[in-house]
Enzyme design. Structure first.
Site, short mmCIF file in Angstrom:
data_model
loop_
_atom_site.label_atom_id
_atom_site.label_comp_id
_atom_site.label_asym_id
_atom_site.label_seq_id
_atom_site.Cartn_x
_atom_site.Cartn_y
_atom_site.Cartn_z
N ALA A 25 -129.92 -49.95 -66.14
CA ALA A 25 -128.73 -49.57 -66.90
C ALA A 25 -129.11 -48.62 -68.03
O ALA A 25 -130.26 -48.57 -68.45
CB ALA A 25 -128.06 -50.82 -67.46
N CYS A 26 -128.13 -47.89 -68.50
CA CYS A 26 -128.31 -46.99 -69.64
C CYS A 26 -128.86 -47.80 -70.82
O CYS A 26 -128.38 -48.91 -71.05
CB CYS A 26 -126.96 -46.37 -69.98
SG CYS A 26 -127.01 -45.20 -71.34
N PRO A 27 -129.85 -47.35 -71.53
CA PRO A 27 -130.49 -46.04 -71.48
C PRO A 27 -131.79 -46.01 -70.66
O PRO A 27 -132.60 -45.11 -70.83
CB PRO A 27 -130.79 -45.76 -72.95
CG PRO A 27 -131.19 -47.11 -73.48
CD PRO A 27 -130.27 -48.08 -72.75
N ASP A 52 -126.93 -45.51 -62.32
CA ASP A 52 -126.08 -45.52 -63.51
C ASP A 52 -125.30 -44.21 -63.56
O ASP A 52 -125.90 -43.14 -63.65
CB ASP A 52 -126.94 -45.68 -64.76
CG ASP A 52 -126.12 -45.81 -66.04
OD1 ASP A 52 -124.95 -45.37 -66.06
OD2 ASP A 52 -126.65 -46.34 -67.02
#
Length: 88
Positions: A25-27, A52
């Site tokens: 997932a981000c980041p 993502d």
């Protein structure tokens, strides 16, 4: 963020280094790209694989900010392939 390379041109690129950040997932994908960029020779292509949907935007903005060249992205089977040239 504007890709400067057409989809057909992106399909012909063989990256010098590929990061498989699918599932992160981000980041996460951006952090992986930052970490890997130091090991990519100047003028070479880094390819980031990510599930993502924000990664392509993040990588494009980061590339512009730090002086690398964002080439664009291709939609693959359930993930995006994002391409960046190391410029500094």
């Amino acid at each position: 963020m504007t890709a400067i390379t057409s989809e057909s041109e992106l399909e012909t690129i063989t990256a010098d280094h590929v990061i498989d950040a699918r599932g992160a997932a981000c980041p996460g994908p951006l952090l992986e790209a930052k970490k890997a960029m130091g090991g990519v020779p100047l003028g070479s292509v880094l390819e980031i694989w990510s599930t993502d949907p924000v990664t392509k935007t993040d990588i494009g903005a980061w590339s512009a900010k730090v002086g690398h060249e964002f080439l664009g992205y291709l939609a693959a089977d359930g993930y995006d392939r994002v391409f960046v040239v190391r410029r500094k």
